[in-house]
Each structure stands twice: as structure tokens, then as C-alpha cells.
Design an enzyme around this catalytic site. Sequence first.
Site, PDB file in Angstrom:
ATOM      1  N   GLU A 174     -77.456 -53.789 -18.368  1.00 33.05           N
ATOM      2  CA  GLU A 174     -77.370 -52.319 -18.514  1.00 33.05           C
ATOM      3  C   GLU A 174     -76.979 -51.654 -19.618  1.00 33.05           C
ATOM      4  O   GLU A 174     -75.780 -52.079 -20.011  1.00 33.05           O
ATOM      5  CB  GLU A 174     -76.696 -51.782 -17.045  1.00 33.05           C
ATOM      6  CG  GLU A 174     -76.579 -50.233 -17.119  1.00 33.05           C
ATOM      7  CD  GLU A 174     -76.002 -49.502 -15.774  1.00 33.05           C
ATOM      8  OE1 GLU A 174     -75.985 -48.411 -15.755  1.00 33.05           O
ATOM      9  OE2 GLU A 174     -75.607 -50.340 -15.047  1.00 33.05           O
ATOM     10  N   ASP A 189     -78.598 -40.200 -23.656  1.00 29.89           N
ATOM     11  CA  ASP A 189     -78.480 -39.062 -24.201  1.00 29.89           C
ATOM     12  C   ASP A 189     -79.962 -38.430 -24.487  1.00 29.89           C
ATOM     13  O   ASP A 189     -80.577 -39.261 -25.287  1.00 29.89           O
ATOM     14  CB  ASP A 189     -77.607 -39.122 -25.139  1.00 29.89           C
ATOM     15  CG  ASP A 189     -76.966 -37.662 -25.793  1.00 29.89           C
ATOM     16  OD1 ASP A 189     -77.728 -36.689 -25.680  1.00 29.89           O
ATOM     17  OD2 ASP A 189     -75.970 -37.729 -26.132  1.00 29.89           O
ATOM     18  N   ASP A 217     -82.444 -37.356 -15.987  1.00 27.98           N
ATOM     19  CA  ASP A 217     -82.975 -36.073 -15.266  1.00 27.98           C
ATOM     20  C   ASP A 217     -83.411 -35.115 -16.393  1.00 27.98           C
ATOM     21  O   ASP A 217     -83.595 -33.866 -15.958  1.00 27.98           O
ATOM     22  CB  ASP A 217     -81.703 -35.670 -14.462  1.00 27.98           C
ATOM     23  CG  ASP A 217     -80.367 -35.317 -15.532  1.00 27.98           C
ATOM     24  OD1 ASP A 217     -80.798 -35.542 -16.717  1.00 27.98           O
ATOM     25  OD2 ASP A 217     -79.643 -35.053 -15.134  1.00 27.98           O
ATOM     26  N   ARG A 277     -71.595 -40.665 -11.794  1.00 30.74           N
ATOM     27  CA  ARG A 277     -70.693 -39.594 -12.183  1.00 30.74           C
ATOM     28  C   ARG A 277     -71.636 -38.618 -13.202  1.00 30.74           C
ATOM     29  O   ARG A 277     -71.745 -37.514 -12.846  1.00 30.74           O
ATOM     30  CB  ARG A 277     -69.645 -40.125 -12.932  1.00 30.74           C
ATOM     31  CG  ARG A 277     -68.848 -38.964 -13.160  1.00 30.74           C
ATOM     32  CD  ARG A 277     -67.431 -39.492 -13.821  1.00 30.74           C
ATOM     33  NE  ARG A 277     -66.791 -40.424 -13.026  1.00 30.74           N
ATOM     34  CZ  ARG A 277     -65.764 -41.271 -13.257  1.00 30.74           C
ATOM     35  NH1 ARG A 277     -65.060 -41.009 -14.302  1.00 30.74           N
ATOM     36  NH2 ARG A 277     -65.300 -42.172 -12.784  1.00 30.74           N
ATOM     37  N   TYR A 278     -72.568 -39.106 -14.179  1.00 27.90           N
ATOM     38  CA  TYR A 278     -73.171 -38.455 -14.899  1.00 27.90           C
ATOM     39  C   TYR A 278     -74.349 -37.730 -14.194  1.00 27.90           C
ATOM     40  O   TYR A 278     -74.562 -36.595 -14.550  1.00 27.90           O
ATOM     41  CB  TYR A 278     -73.825 -39.334 -16.329  1.00 27.90           C
ATOM     42  CG  TYR A 278     -74.642 -38.502 -17.146  1.00 27.90           C
ATOM     43  CD1 TYR A 278     -74.087 -37.893 -18.430  1.00 27.90           C
ATOM     44  CD2 TYR A 278     -76.061 -38.265 -17.036  1.00 27.90           C
ATOM     45  CE1 TYR A 278     -74.890 -37.104 -19.235  1.00 27.90           C
ATOM     46  CE2 TYR A 278     -76.816 -37.420 -17.602  1.00 27.90           C
ATOM     47  CZ  TYR A 278     -76.409 -36.941 -18.923  1.00 27.90           C
ATOM     48  OH  TYR A 278     -77.032 -36.145 -19.639  1.00 27.90           O
TER      49      TYR A 278
END
Length: 210
Positions: free
Chosen positions: A46, A125, A161, A191-192
Amino acid sequence: MEKQELRTFGRRHGKKLSARQTMLVETVLPTIFPENLPANTGKILEIGFGSGEHLREIARQNPDKTVIGAEPFMNGVASLLSAITDESGAVRDEYKNIRIYPDDVRDFLRTTDSKFDQIWILHPDPWPKARHEKRRLLNADFLITLVKYLTHGGEIIIGTDHWEYFDWIIENAKNARLHVSTPDIDAIHTRYQNKNMAGTNSPKYMIIHN
């Protein structure tokens, strides 16, 4: 002229680590550094695991595989170390298959001959401003590099997203002549993801095959 490699632009440090986190970084992290990985087990990587929620779930679901996480943000590394250890600082049994590389994944890839059944990249990001697009990690060159580290039948799973970034990655994958599918995936909420900074309804996922 040799093409200059994209460097990591994200932060390496955030708030000060707690005393326990500092202890874990100094004592536990060196013992689970991903070197001399076993050749006889499957492996999952990951990239950018954040605080490690998804990485921990992968480790629990795949106890027979070695699960490697690469994350340059030390606060995320410390959060994962806190979650996988008990009060004495020992790694819990269900997480003994986890290895952590606390830096840029490209440095790790240059030092390993391992192949991976899966490579996960969740919520990279997006660098949404046009002038920052060149900072995006998942360009065609990097995707081509990652595919070289897949086992036969292996796959790269990407979730974001930020839908414009999603389309941009697909375009780069197709430009690299890689095979792409866009299935629905029920991945653990991180969490993100819960921050939903892009303001979309839910993440989109793609799988890149070799």
C-alpha cells in the site's frame, strides 16, 4: 537529457510525536523494516497509507501474506505503530505480517526485487490546481513502473474521491497502454475518506492490470 524524477511534495512531519510514539519509531520500526522479505509468501503493497486503517484491514484479511506500507509522513507512521502494538510495545499477533517503509515508495522499489499480488493507492493527493498538476504521482511513467512490480495476474487498485483526478489517472493509464477497469469496490473507510475534502458522494475506484 535525462528526465527528472518527481519528488515527494507532501509534508514529512506534522505535530510533535508523543513519548510513546517516539519510542515505537525508535525501537519497533527498525524491526519491521521491509528488507529480506520472505520469498515464499504473497505480498501486498500500500502506497501512502495515511494512518494505516486500510493497511491494518489488509493484514487481518491476509494473514498468510506480507503486507508492506510505504508512507513518508512520520505522524502517519507513528499512528500505525501505535495501532499495531500492545501496551508493552510488542506487535500484536494479527499484525505480525506488516512491514513499514517510512519514506518515498520509489526509494523502496529501487531496492527490492519483490513482486506484489496487489498494490493499493487510496486517496492520493490530487494537487487540484492546474499549476500543481505536474506534482501528481500517478502519471503514465509511474504507472508503467508499478506494473513491472506486479505478479502474474496482479493488480493496482486506486481509489480517489477527486473525480477529475480519477479521469486524469485513467487517461494516463490508457496513454501507457495499460488495461483499466472501474468496478465497485467496498474498501474500508479511512480517516482521509471521511473528511471527503473533494465534496463528492463517494470515492471511485479503478483496477489496472498487467
